[in-house]
Design a protein around this motif. Structure first.
Motif, mmCIF file in Angstrom:
data_model
loop_
_atom_site.group_PDB
_atom_site.id
_atom_site.type_symbol
_atom_site.label_atom_id
_atom_site.label_comp_id
_atom_site.label_asym_id
_atom_site.label_seq_id
_atom_site.Cartn_x
_atom_site.Cartn_y
_atom_site.Cartn_z
ATOM 1 N N GLN A 94 6.599 -46.890 9.041
ATOM 2 C CA GLN A 94 7.113 -46.011 10.088
ATOM 3 C C GLN A 94 8.484 -46.476 10.556
ATOM 4 O OE1 GLN A 94 3.446 -46.069 12.684
ATOM 5 N NE2 GLN A 94 4.348 -44.121 13.266
ATOM 6 N N VAL A 95 9.380 -45.504 10.780
ATOM 7 C CA VAL A 95 10.699 -45.807 11.332
ATOM 8 C C VAL A 95 10.610 -45.858 12.849
ATOM 9 C CG1 VAL A 95 13.068 -44.957 11.555
ATOM 10 C CG2 VAL A 95 11.892 -44.819 9.352
ATOM 11 N N PHE A 96 9.915 -44.898 13.433
ATOM 12 C CA PHE A 96 9.731 -44.839 14.880
ATOM 13 C C PHE A 96 8.269 -45.103 15.205
ATOM 14 C CE2 PHE A 96 13.116 -41.619 14.053
ATOM 15 C CZ PHE A 96 14.165 -42.330 14.619
ATOM 16 N N LEU A 97 8.033 -45.900 16.223
ATOM 17 C CA LEU A 97 6.657 -46.203 16.607
ATOM 18 C C LEU A 97 6.158 -45.323 17.746
ATOM 19 C CD1 LEU A 97 6.770 -50.094 16.371
ATOM 20 C CD2 LEU A 97 6.033 -48.431 14.649
ATOM 21 N N LYS A 98 7.090 -44.760 18.519
ATOM 22 C CA LYS A 98 6.708 -43.893 19.636
ATOM 23 C C LYS A 98 7.837 -42.906 19.913
ATOM 24 C CE LYS A 98 8.042 -47.484 22.911
ATOM 25 N NZ LYS A 98 8.280 -48.711 22.317
ATOM 26 N N THR A 99 7.547 -41.865 20.672
ATOM 27 C CA THR A 99 8.553 -40.826 20.922
ATOM 28 C C THR A 99 9.751 -41.380 21.684
ATOM 29 O OG1 THR A 99 7.378 -40.072 22.901
ATOM 30 C CG2 THR A 99 6.936 -38.900 20.853
ATOM 31 N N GLU A 100 9.560 -42.410 22.473
ATOM 32 C CA GLU A 100 10.683 -43.016 23.205
ATOM 33 C C GLU A 100 11.717 -43.578 22.228
ATOM 34 O OE1 GLU A 100 7.433 -43.670 23.968
ATOM 35 O OE2 GLU A 100 7.351 -42.584 25.883
ATOM 36 N N ASP A 101 11.273 -44.034 21.056
ATOM 37 C CA ASP A 101 12.203 -44.520 20.038
ATOM 38 C C ASP A 101 13.068 -43.369 19.514
ATOM 39 O OD1 ASP A 101 10.995 -47.024 20.262
ATOM 40 O OD2 ASP A 101 9.702 -46.707 18.521
ATOM 41 N N VAL A 102 12.453 -42.209 19.339
ATOM 42 C CA VAL A 102 13.171 -41.031 18.857
ATOM 43 C C VAL A 102 14.233 -40.616 19.874
ATOM 44 C CG1 VAL A 102 12.942 -38.604 18.181
ATOM 45 C CG2 VAL A 102 11.177 -40.254 17.531
ATOM 46 N N LEU A 149 8.596 -39.641 9.523
ATOM 47 C CA LEU A 149 9.754 -40.387 9.031
ATOM 48 C C LEU A 149 9.354 -41.817 8.660
ATOM 49 C CD1 LEU A 149 12.775 -40.060 8.478
ATOM 50 C CD2 LEU A 149 13.206 -40.982 10.747
ATOM 51 N N ARG A 150 9.633 -42.177 7.413
ATOM 52 C CA ARG A 150 9.264 -43.496 6.887
ATOM 53 C C ARG A 150 10.460 -44.121 6.182
ATOM 54 N NH1 ARG A 150 3.747 -44.601 8.048
ATOM 55 N NH2 ARG A 150 3.078 -42.674 9.046
ATOM 56 N N ASP A 151 10.378 -45.428 5.980
ATOM 57 C CA ASP A 151 11.396 -46.065 5.143
ATOM 58 C C ASP A 151 10.935 -45.990 3.693
ATOM 59 O OD1 ASP A 151 9.559 -48.136 4.686
ATOM 60 O OD2 ASP A 151 10.582 -49.560 5.977
ATOM 61 N N GLU A 152 11.732 -46.550 2.791
ATOM 62 C CA GLU A 152 11.406 -46.428 1.359
ATOM 63 C C GLU A 152 10.107 -47.124 0.976
ATOM 64 O OE1 GLU A 152 14.167 -49.883 1.975
ATOM 65 O OE2 GLU A 152 14.287 -47.787 2.503
ATOM 66 N N ASN A 153 9.607 -48.009 1.857
ATOM 67 C CA ASN A 153 8.339 -48.693 1.590
ATOM 68 C C ASN A 153 7.148 -48.006 2.251
ATOM 69 O OD1 ASN A 153 9.590 -50.835 0.122
ATOM 70 N ND2 ASN A 153 10.307 -51.634 2.078
ATOM 71 N N GLY A 154 7.404 -46.886 2.917
ATOM 72 C CA GLY A 154 6.324 -46.154 3.575
ATOM 73 C C GLY A 154 6.030 -46.620 4.986
ATOM 74 N N ILE A 194 16.253 -40.356 3.335
ATOM 75 C CA ILE A 194 15.139 -40.573 4.248
ATOM 76 C C ILE A 194 13.866 -40.219 3.497
ATOM 77 C CG2 ILE A 194 16.488 -40.164 6.338
ATOM 78 C CD1 ILE A 194 15.082 -37.391 6.486
ATOM 79 N N TYR A 195 12.761 -40.688 4.010
ATOM 80 C CA TYR A 195 11.467 -40.456 3.374
ATOM 81 C C TYR A 195 10.526 -39.858 4.404
ATOM 82 C CZ TYR A 195 13.554 -43.326 -0.174
ATOM 83 O OH TYR A 195 14.411 -43.803 -1.132
ATOM 84 N N LEU A 196 9.818 -38.839 3.994
ATOM 85 C CA LEU A 196 8.871 -38.148 4.862
ATOM 86 C C LEU A 196 7.484 -38.273 4.265
ATOM 87 C CD1 LEU A 196 11.127 -35.048 5.385
ATOM 88 C CD2 LEU A 196 10.701 -36.848 7.041
ATOM 89 N N GLN A 197 6.531 -38.603 5.119
ATOM 90 C CA GLN A 197 5.149 -38.767 4.665
ATOM 91 C C GLN A 197 4.311 -37.622 5.185
ATOM 92 O OE1 GLN A 197 3.019 -42.618 4.744
ATOM 93 N NE2 GLN A 197 1.691 -41.604 6.201
ATOM 94 N N GLY A 198 3.594 -36.991 4.281
ATOM 95 C CA GLY A 198 2.719 -35.904 4.671
ATOM 96 C C GLY A 198 1.556 -36.386 5.523
ATOM 97 N N MET A 199 0.832 -35.441 6.039
ATOM 98 C CA MET A 199 -0.350 -35.778 6.839
ATOM 99 C C MET A 199 -1.493 -34.863 6.432
ATOM 100 S SD MET A 199 0.673 -34.011 10.592
ATOM 101 C CE MET A 199 0.821 -35.541 11.339
#
Length: 115
Positions: A76-84, A69-74, A36-41
Motif C-alpha cells: 500500500q502507498v497510503f495507509l489512511k485517507t489522511e495520507d491521501v 494504489l500500490r507500489d511495484e511490490n504490491g 503506478i500500480y492499482l490492485q483490484g478488490m
C-alpha cells in the motif's frame, strides 16, 4: 482397478480458485511518466465501498486510493485517507482520473481501440 479418493479431486479446483482470487496489480502511467500500480478488490469489497461512500465521490476516491494504489511490490502507498489528503490538488485529480479510467476499463483494452 485404482480407486481415487475425494481428497485428491478438489485440489486442482482449489488451486484455480486461489489463483483467481489472488489480487492482481495493474500498471498505469501518469502524464509525467511515473508508473503506478492499482490492485483490484473482491466484488463484495467494492460493493461495500460504493455503498458506504458512493454518494460522496471525493471520499470514494480517497478510500479507493488507500485500497487500490500500490507500489511495484504490491505494498500500500497510503495507509489512511489522511495520507491521501497530503497530495496536492493536481496530483489528486490526475490519480482520480487514472483510477476512474481503470474502474471503467480494468484490463486497459479500450485505449488500444481508441485513436
Amino acid at each position: 482397478m485404482s480407486k481415487t479418493t475425494n481428497t485428491e479431486q478438489p485440489k486442482p479446483a482449489l488451486t484455480l480458485l486461489q489463483k483467481l482470487s489472488k489480487p492482481r496489480l495493474t500498471k498505469r502511467t501518469l502524464e509525467d511518466g511515473t508508473d503506478i500500480y492499482l490492485q483490484g478488490m473482491a466484488l463484495n469489497q467494492y460493493d461495500a465501498l460504493v455503498e458506504d461512500h458512493g454518494s460522496n465521490l471525493n471520499m470514494l476516491i480517497k478510500q479507493g486510493l488507500v485500497h487500490w494504489l500500490r507500489d511495484e511490490n504490491g505494498e500500500q502507498v497510503f495507509l489512511k485517507t489522511e495520507d491521501v489528503e497530503q497530495l496536492d490538488l493536481v496530483m489528486l485529480n490526475e490519480l482520480s482520473e487514472v483510477i476512474l479510467g481503470w474502474l471503467q476499463d480494468p484490463l486497459g483494452k479500450k485505449k488500444t481501440t481508441e485513436s
